[in-house]
Design a protein around this motif. Structure first.
Motif, PDB file in Angstrom:
ATOM      1  N   GLU B  86       0.797  -1.233   0.000  1.00  0.00           N
ATOM      2  CA  GLU B  86       0.000   0.000   0.000  1.00  0.00           C
ATOM      3  C   GLU B  86       0.832   1.287   0.000  1.00  0.00           C
ATOM      4  O   GLU B  86       1.296   1.746   1.038  1.00  0.00           O
ATOM      5  N   SER B  87       1.017   1.881  -1.176  1.00  0.00           N
ATOM      6  CA  SER B  87       1.746   3.148  -1.181  1.00  0.00           C
ATOM      7  C   SER B  87       1.131   4.185  -2.103  1.00  0.00           C
ATOM      8  O   SER B  87       1.711   5.230  -2.336  1.00  0.00           O
ATOM      9  N   GLU B  88      -0.052   3.906  -2.608  1.00  0.00           N
ATOM     10  CA  GLU B  88      -0.744   4.902  -3.428  1.00  0.00           C
ATOM     11  C   GLU B  88      -1.187   6.051  -2.522  1.00  0.00           C
ATOM     12  O   GLU B  88      -1.940   5.819  -1.570  1.00  0.00           O
ATOM     13  N   PRO B  89      -0.702   7.263  -2.786  1.00  0.00           N
ATOM     14  CA  PRO B  89      -1.079   8.359  -1.890  1.00  0.00           C
ATOM     15  C   PRO B  89      -2.592   8.462  -1.701  1.00  0.00           C
ATOM     16  O   PRO B  89      -3.348   8.386  -2.670  1.00  0.00           O
ATOM     17  N   GLY B  90      -3.005   8.623  -0.459  1.00  0.00           N
ATOM     18  CA  GLY B  90      -4.428   8.720  -0.159  1.00  0.00           C
ATOM     19  C   GLY B  90      -5.062   7.404   0.240  1.00  0.00           C
ATOM     20  O   GLY B  90      -6.253   7.339   0.520  1.00  0.00           O
ATOM     21  N   THR B  91      -4.280   6.336   0.260  1.00  0.00           N
ATOM     22  CA  THR B  91      -4.833   5.007   0.515  1.00  0.00           C
ATOM     23  C   THR B  91      -4.229   4.422   1.785  1.00  0.00           C
ATOM     24  O   THR B  91      -3.007   4.393   1.933  1.00  0.00           O
ATOM     25  N   PHE B  92      -5.088   3.966   2.701  1.00  0.00           N
ATOM     26  CA  PHE B  92      -4.544   3.475   3.971  1.00  0.00           C
ATOM     27  C   PHE B  92      -5.407   2.404   4.621  1.00  0.00           C
ATOM     28  O   PHE B  92      -5.280   2.127   5.808  1.00  0.00           O
ATOM     29  N   ARG B  95      -3.562  -1.008   5.761  1.00  0.00           N
ATOM     30  CA  ARG B  95      -2.796  -0.891   7.002  1.00  0.00           C
ATOM     31  C   ARG B  95      -3.625  -1.398   8.185  1.00  0.00           C
ATOM     32  O   ARG B  95      -3.138  -2.161   9.012  1.00  0.00           O
ATOM     33  N   TYR B  96      -4.886  -0.986   8.225  1.00  0.00           N
ATOM     34  CA  TYR B  96      -5.703  -1.359   9.386  1.00  0.00           C
ATOM     35  C   TYR B  96      -6.114  -2.831   9.354  1.00  0.00           C
ATOM     36  O   TYR B  96      -6.304  -3.448  10.397  1.00  0.00           O
ATOM     37  N   GLY B 264     -10.772   9.170   7.506  1.00  0.00           N
ATOM     38  CA  GLY B 264     -10.736   7.791   7.988  1.00  0.00           C
ATOM     39  C   GLY B 264     -11.210   6.841   6.922  1.00  0.00           C
ATOM     40  O   GLY B 264     -11.435   7.235   5.772  1.00  0.00           O
TER      41      GLY B 264
END
Ligand code: SF4
Ligand code: FES
Lengths: 172, 468
Positions: B86-92, B95-96, B264
């Protein structure tokens, strides 16, 4: 003295090698292990890793130079990574960086005079909901304010562990 | 429209303390799919996933079941690579999942590996995901100890090993063949396709590359069945097949960041509109108005306030000449300078180009430099055309063609061209005034009738999202 893995790390690497059908596949994990031990990837490290994985040092160097997380020069005891990508920019990450630069008296990519901190700007850390965000070593901190940053760094310098002090390679 | 509500499936119980451990995960219904999955023959399992309409959540939105049918299942061994880079800016959102519900991912990996007869899976984890990787490693150990992984998964006789592998901070390793190269211990430079990984991937063997969120959907499809899954999302009846598969089933983890009151991850059925999603995030900060929304991670073409009624699903965003991508929704309010926003993105892309293809390696910094000139007020008339032209030479957004090895090229030119076209008045004002000029909202945006993305075709949704 040329670099060599500690017996524990060597055992860890031997275990990792069982995960892959080729030795070469363990290059990234081996470099992570080496960096944890040595602080950065020196020529020695590359030669040692190359020997263990039956590669040429050039093949290892090829990898090291591609990945921003591998340091090719000595760095501070602690690494501060400040995110600067769009969602963090929208939430004023510039303020975070300015505060760090001023309070630590260090420029981006530089190491503080006492060798404690290296300051880096990085791309999105995948925690944009907590923007602005930074990582100090392995820990992520979000919703940063100058006060919060002071508190975090104070906590770290206060309890600088001797184990970590061993990997001190400050430029200062 | 009725107020939109969350529909938590993957994110259900995400905040339960200790849910990252096997015991707590099980107490909340975890690993229930293990009882069913081995009763479904692999071929039927592939059909099930195909019929469910599940589409890859990593960015491309390709039908997951279809991808599985392309796998060469004659050659041994075969591999699964779970993309947790996951490294596309705006994407997270991944991670959770990794941090809080690593066992859900393992459960999904088991389902995928059973269907494709895979006995070794690698989870390629972002190097910066330290806590996530620690939790996942611990979960894998727990799973081995409990007989959920290893020689005989849950007593089925099916053997499966799962290993984690850390990246080292390179965005391009999120591209599937870049990931494979990196796993093999090389620079993460994408490979030419064909051959596709399904035929010749990791260690030259057939390989399935799948995103964390995609895999996490599988246990729920196995558990609750086709009808349940297809009852969520939206289906379009009159969309030509060329516009992509008009099926948008299931939920999506929308990552909302930027200028909203409550950033979020919001898990909602596919088909929610951008405006509804912004409302769910408690609106724009300080009561400001929206100026721009990037709908699918930073690579997706930007939307203007005129497009906020667009459903955020694969079909609608495709028709609006944008894309759902990874589901990273970046919201910018009226105070934002769109030229600076684009410059920030172009700095990102210039930094992350892997350097194999000349149009990408040279073109991306070039686009960045033109944007920088405009932003600083040093540009001359014609620079906007040049910006669009150079971007289109990396990958042409109008014809959707490119001469680069991977889709990074289009990920660069999509934001570049869409910003320059949709916020052209603001770009022009920068050039005219010789300094950074943020225009009032109404004046900053190209009117929709002159916008290349308009008119948007009107289509019928048969299955409106139901807000429960
Ligand atoms: S398009 Fe860019 S990122 Fe992709 S292979 Fe070519 S140079 Fe590398
Ligand atoms: S933009 Fe800073 S964490 Fe994503």
């Amino acid at each position: 003295m040329p670099f060599e893995f500690t017996p524990e790390r060597r055992a860890h690497l031997d275990d990792l090698l069982t995960h892959y059908p080729t030795k070469r596949a363990a290059t990234l994990p081996a470099l992570h292990l080496a960096q944890a031990q040595n602080g950065y990837i020196s020529q020695d490290v590359m030669e040692h890793v190359a020997e263990l994985l039956d590669l040429s040092p050039a093949q290892v160097q090829d990898v090291v130079t591609f990945y921003p997380m591998f340091f090719q020069e000595p760095v501070g005891k602690h690494i501060i990574r400040v995110c600067k990508t769009l969602p963090c920019m929208l939430c004023d990450c510039k303020k975070v960086l300015d505060h760090l630069r001023e309070s630590l008296e260090v420029e981006v990519e530089g190491t503080t005079a006492d060798g404690n901190f290296t300051l880096l700007e990085v791309e999105c850390l995948a925690a944009c909901d907590q923007a602005p965000v930074m990582m100090v070593d392995e820990d992520l901190y979000g919703n940063l304010t100058p006060e919060k940053i002071d508190e975090i760094l104070g906590g770290i310098t206060g309890k600088a562990a001797p184990a970590k002090a061993e990997r001190r390679h400050g430029r200062g | 429209m009725a107020e939109a509500k969350e529909r938590r499936i993957l994110y259900e119980n995400l905040d339960v303390p200790g849910i990252h451990t096997l015991d707590v995960y099980r107490k909340h219904g975890g690993y229930a799919s293990l009882e069913k999955v081995f009763a479904i023959p692999p071929d039927d399992h592939i059909t099930l996933v195909k019929d469910s309409g599940l589409r890859g959540r990593g960015g491309a939105g390709f039908s997951t079941g279809m991808k599985w049918t392309l796998m060469n299942r004659q050659i041994e061994p075969r591999y699964l690579c779970c993309n947790a880079d996951e490294s596309e800016p705006g994407t997270f959102s991944n991670r959770y999942i990794l941090q809080n519900k690593p066992h859900m991912l393992i459960e999904g990996i088991i389902a995928c590996c059973w269907a494709l007869g895979i006995h070794t899976a690698y989870v390629y984890c972002r190097g910066e995901f330290t806590l996530a990787k620690k939790r996942l490693d611990a979960a894998i150990l727990e799973a081995y100890a409990a007989g959920i992984l290893g020689e005989s998964v849950a007593g089925s006789g099916f053997a499966l090993d799962v290993y984690t592998h850390s990246g080292a901070g390179a965005y391009i390793c999120g591209e599937e063949t870049g990931l494979i190269e990196s796993l093999e211990g090389k620079r993460g430079q994408p490979r030419n396709k064909p051959p596709f990984p399904a035929v010749q991937g990791l260690f030259m063997k057939p390989t399935c590359v799948q995103n964390v969120e995609t895999l996490s959907n599988l246990p729920f499809i196995v558990n609750n069945g086709l009808d349940w899954y297809k009852g969520m999302g939206s289906v379009y009846t009159d969309v030509p097949r060329t516009a992509g598969d008009p099926v948008n089933t299931g939920t999506k983890l929308y990552c909302v960041s930027g200028h909203v009151e409550k950033p979020g991850v919001y898990e909602v059925e596919l088909g929610i509109t951008a405006q509804d999603l912004i409302d769910m995030a408690s609106g724009v900060r300080g009561g400001n108005r929206v100026k721009a929304v990037i709908p699918g991670g930073s690579s997706a073409p930007v939307l203007t306030p005129y497009e906020l009624d667009c459903p955020l699903d694969f079909t609608s965003l495709g028709l609006a000449k944008s894309m759902l991508g990874s589901g990273g929704i970046i919201v910018m309010d009226e105070t934002v300078c769109t030229v600076s926003a684009l410059l920030n993105l172009m700095e990102f892309y210039a930094h992350e180009s892997c350097g194999q293809c000349t149009p990408c390696r040279s073109g991306t910094p070039w686009v960045r430099d033109i944007t920088k000139r405009i932003e600083a007020g040093h540009a001359k008339p014609g620079d906007i055309e040049q910006l669009i032209d150079v971007a289109n030479q990396i990958a042409n957004v109008d014809t959707f063609t490119w001469n680069t090895i991977c889709v990074f090229g289009i990920a660069v030119s999509w934001p570049a061209v869409s910003f320059a076209r949709k916020f052209r008045p603001e770009f022009e004002a920068h050039i005219l005034n010789g300094e950074c000029t943020v225009l009032p909202l109404e004046e900053a945006i190209t009117p929709p009738e002159q916008n290349y993305a308009y008119p948007r075709p009107q289509v019928t949704v048969v299955q409106q999202p139901k807000w429960h």
